[in-house]
Design a protein around this motif. Sequence first.
Motif, short mmCIF file in Angstrom:
data_model
loop_
_atom_site.label_atom_id
_atom_site.label_comp_id
_atom_site.label_asym_id
_atom_site.label_seq_id
_atom_site.Cartn_x
_atom_site.Cartn_y
_atom_site.Cartn_z
N ALA A 219 2.56 26.88 65.68
CA ALA A 219 2.56 25.63 66.43
C ALA A 219 2.28 24.43 65.52
O ALA A 219 2.90 23.36 65.67
N LEU A 220 1.37 24.59 64.58
CA LEU A 220 1.08 23.51 63.64
C LEU A 220 2.24 23.25 62.69
O LEU A 220 2.50 22.11 62.30
N ASN A 221 2.95 24.32 62.34
CA ASN A 221 4.05 24.18 61.39
C ASN A 221 5.21 23.38 61.96
O ASN A 221 5.97 22.74 61.22
N VAL A 222 5.37 23.40 63.28
CA VAL A 222 6.43 22.61 63.90
C VAL A 222 6.18 21.12 63.70
O VAL A 222 7.10 20.34 63.44
N LYS A 223 4.93 20.71 63.82
CA LYS A 223 4.59 19.29 63.70
C LYS A 223 4.28 18.88 62.27
O LYS A 223 4.63 17.78 61.84
N TYR A 224 3.62 19.76 61.54
CA TYR A 224 3.24 19.46 60.15
C TYR A 224 3.89 20.50 59.24
O TYR A 224 3.39 21.62 59.13
N ARG A 225 4.97 20.14 58.59
CA ARG A 225 5.70 21.09 57.74
C ARG A 225 4.95 21.44 56.46
O ARG A 225 5.40 22.31 55.70
N ASP A 226 3.82 20.79 56.22
CA ASP A 226 3.03 21.16 55.05
C ASP A 226 2.45 22.57 55.18
O ASP A 226 2.08 23.19 54.18
N VAL A 227 2.38 23.07 56.41
CA VAL A 227 1.77 24.38 56.64
C VAL A 227 2.51 25.46 55.88
O VAL A 227 1.91 26.37 55.31
N GLY A 309 7.28 20.50 73.68
CA GLY A 309 7.81 19.52 72.73
C GLY A 309 8.43 20.12 71.49
O GLY A 309 8.84 19.37 70.61
N PHE A 310 8.51 21.45 71.41
CA PHE A 310 9.04 22.08 70.21
C PHE A 310 10.50 21.69 69.97
O PHE A 310 10.90 21.42 68.84
N ALA A 311 11.29 21.70 71.04
CA ALA A 311 12.73 21.42 70.88
C ALA A 311 12.97 20.01 70.36
O ALA A 311 13.97 19.75 69.67
N ASP A 312 12.08 19.08 70.67
CA ASP A 312 12.24 17.69 70.19
C ASP A 312 11.79 17.52 68.75
O ASP A 312 12.32 16.70 68.02
N LEU A 313 10.77 18.31 68.36
CA LEU A 313 10.18 18.13 67.02
C LEU A 313 10.86 19.01 65.97
O LEU A 313 10.88 18.65 64.80
N ILE A 314 11.37 20.14 66.40
CA ILE A 314 11.84 21.12 65.41
C ILE A 314 13.17 20.72 64.78
O ILE A 314 13.53 21.19 63.72
#
Length: 314
Positions: A219-227, A309-314
């Motif tokens: 879940a964090l990786n979807v918003k913060y790609r640094d993960v 919100g995954f579909a919007d952020l990914i």
Amino acid sequence: MGTTTSNDAGAMEVMPPAAGVPASGGTNPAVATGRAPRALPDEPLVTIQPGKSWAALDLRGLWAYRELLYLLMWRDVKVRYKQTALGAAWAILQPVCMMLIFSLFFGRLAGVAAGTSVPYPLFAFAGLVPWTFFANAVTASGNSLVNSAALITKVYFPRLLVPAAAVAAGLPDFAISFVVLIALLVYYGIRPTFGLLMLPALVALTVLFAVGVGVRLAALNVKYRDVRFVLPFAIQLWLFVSSVIMPPSVVPERWRWLLILNPMSAIIEGYRSALLGLHFDWVSLGVAAAITLTLFVYSAYAFRRVERGFADLI
């Protein structure tokens, strides 16, 4: 409109519309149907409120899509070994090579073997088998949503199935590695004890902890790609504080309590106790189980809260 009449003086007089007749000349619905107009309710029928911070888990939806979990799991297994010369043999080579390296550098040169009551190669391999599964499962699960962007943006299904399937895809490799571990037990003459009855519980605890960590990271990786860049480095550091290389007895006593806060340390020691006939540290296992269950529930609810919100952020 009202009716217009004329009097003797020639003046025009506008009469008000009759009761029940609209000013536009149409028919009043209440008069036409013979019903009295409905009064507005005192309380609103629909109340709009902000969403709750904890969304309920859709267990029924997860069960309805259980076959999709199976399909996603085998998709990950097939993709992992597609166009590889050794195939599933990589599941054995990785822990075996690490066992050889640890036996050379830590078992002999660093003298860690002196703190173990069993041969160090067997000690190291008994810890590497569950650790390799956990490390690969967390890495695959943490990157699973980003890697499945095309599927998530086109089809609806419970998104929790994606990281869960990534963890389940590591179970075949886990089983293959166990075959080599059993062969080592036979080679070193280790007799089975009643501690083997704890293996199913330890495997379940390992899977739950991997799902809890992987789901939260996904879940964090979807918003913060640094993960995805931090994750491999964090897994390597986690290895050195998880009792894989050395037993807890080697750690100074004043720092030994920190191992209790790491569930993987207690879980790995539990595997060694079950397989090698050693004593169980029930306090550490109890704390590890409590942390695992708490993290699993928290990660599942937090994932459910943000998955829309995954579909919007990914």
